[in-house]
Design a protein around this motif. Structure first.
Motif, PDB file in Angstrom:
ATOM      1  N   MET A  92       0.848  -1.181   0.000  1.00  0.00           N
ATOM      2  CA  MET A  92       0.000   0.000   0.000  1.00  0.00           C
ATOM      3  C   MET A  92       0.892   1.242   0.000  1.00  0.00           C
ATOM      4  SD  MET A  92      -2.824   1.310   2.754  1.00  0.00           S
ATOM      5  CE  MET A  92      -4.150   0.337   2.125  1.00  0.00           C
ATOM      6  N   THR A  93       0.549   2.167  -0.851  1.00  0.00           N
ATOM      7  CA  THR A  93       1.311   3.407  -0.920  1.00  0.00           C
ATOM      8  C   THR A  93       0.789   4.408   0.098  1.00  0.00           C
ATOM      9  OG1 THR A  93      -0.154   4.397  -2.546  1.00  0.00           O
ATOM     10  CG2 THR A  93       1.649   3.042  -3.397  1.00  0.00           C
ATOM     11  N   ILE A  94       1.572   5.440   0.288  1.00  0.00           N
ATOM     12  CA  ILE A  94       1.164   6.487   1.230  1.00  0.00           C
ATOM     13  C   ILE A  94      -0.093   7.192   0.730  1.00  0.00           C
ATOM     14  CG2 ILE A  94       1.858   8.699   2.219  1.00  0.00           C
ATOM     15  CD1 ILE A  94       4.698   7.628   2.355  1.00  0.00           C
ATOM     16  N   VAL A  95      -0.170   7.443  -0.559  1.00  0.00           N
ATOM     17  CA  VAL A  95      -1.336   8.118  -1.130  1.00  0.00           C
ATOM     18  C   VAL A  95      -2.589   7.259  -0.926  1.00  0.00           C
ATOM     19  CG1 VAL A  95      -2.365   9.007  -3.256  1.00  0.00           C
ATOM     20  CG2 VAL A  95       0.061   9.393  -2.796  1.00  0.00           C
ATOM     21  N   GLY A  96      -2.477   5.955  -1.149  1.00  0.00           N
ATOM     22  CA  GLY A  96      -3.609   5.056  -0.947  1.00  0.00           C
ATOM     23  C   GLY A  96      -4.049   5.030   0.510  1.00  0.00           C
ATOM     24  N   TYR A  97      -3.073   5.052   1.406  1.00  0.00           N
ATOM     25  CA  TYR A  97      -3.386   5.076   2.838  1.00  0.00           C
ATOM     26  C   TYR A  97      -4.134   6.345   3.215  1.00  0.00           C
ATOM     27  CZ  TYR A  97      -2.678   5.257   7.862  1.00  0.00           C
ATOM     28  OH  TYR A  97      -2.876   5.365   9.213  1.00  0.00           O
TER      29      TYR A  97
ATOM     30  N   SER B 250      -7.937   6.670   4.571  1.00  0.00           N
ATOM     31  CA  SER B 250      -8.172   7.354   5.848  1.00  0.00           C
ATOM     32  C   SER B 250      -9.295   8.369   5.717  1.00  0.00           C
ATOM     33  CB  SER B 250      -6.906   8.046   6.330  1.00  0.00           C
ATOM     34  OG  SER B 250      -5.892   7.104   6.574  1.00  0.00           O
ATOM     35  N   PHE B 251      -9.297   9.145   4.642  1.00  0.00           N
ATOM     36  CA  PHE B 251     -10.358  10.125   4.434  1.00  0.00           C
ATOM     37  C   PHE B 251     -11.707   9.445   4.246  1.00  0.00           C
ATOM     38  CE2 PHE B 251      -6.996  13.256   3.410  1.00  0.00           C
ATOM     39  CZ  PHE B 251      -7.434  14.284   4.237  1.00  0.00           C
ATOM     40  N   VAL B 252     -11.749   8.339   3.520  1.00  0.00           N
ATOM     41  CA  VAL B 252     -12.999   7.603   3.335  1.00  0.00           C
ATOM     42  C   VAL B 252     -13.496   7.083   4.682  1.00  0.00           C
ATOM     43  CG1 VAL B 252     -14.010   5.519   2.324  1.00  0.00           C
ATOM     44  CG2 VAL B 252     -12.555   7.000   0.939  1.00  0.00           C
ATOM     45  N   GLU B 253     -12.591   6.562   5.490  1.00  0.00           N
ATOM     46  CA  GLU B 253     -12.952   6.069   6.818  1.00  0.00           C
ATOM     47  C   GLU B 253     -13.524   7.193   7.680  1.00  0.00           C
ATOM     48  OE1 GLU B 253     -13.080   3.058   9.809  1.00  0.00           O
ATOM     49  OE2 GLU B 253     -12.396   2.813   7.745  1.00  0.00           O
ATOM     50  N   LEU B 254     -12.867   8.352   7.672  1.00  0.00           N
ATOM     51  CA  LEU B 254     -13.343   9.488   8.462  1.00  0.00           C
ATOM     52  C   LEU B 254     -14.697   9.989   7.977  1.00  0.00           C
ATOM     53  CD1 LEU B 254     -10.045  11.511   8.906  1.00  0.00           C
ATOM     54  CD2 LEU B 254     -11.339  10.366  10.697  1.00  0.00           C
TER      55      LEU B 254
END
Length: 63
Positions: free
Chosen positions: A1-6, A10-14
């Motif tokens: 997993m890349t940093i951008v994907g993470y 994270s934004f989708v989760e929030l």
């Protein structure tokens, strides 16, 4: 997993899974946190002063 994907996940989760407090509830919680922070800092300051006095008394008795 890349940093951008993470970051995207994270934004989708929030956005989709986090329950955010209302503005009024957030203000009440902020006041509670501020009051307890002030009380805790005063307690730590009091203990610091007391120990400082004890140490000064101890060293004054030695000399």
């Amino acid at each position: 997993m890349t940093i951008v994907g993470y970051i995207k996940e994270s934004f989708v989760e929030l956005k989709n899974n986090v329950t955010w407090p209302t503005w009024a509830e957030g203000q009440k919680l902020m006041v509670v946190v501020a009051v307890f922070s002030i009380l805790f800092s005063l307690a730590v300051w009091g203990i610091d002063v007391a120990f400082g006095e004890l140490i000064s008394l101890y060293y004054s008795k030695l000399s």
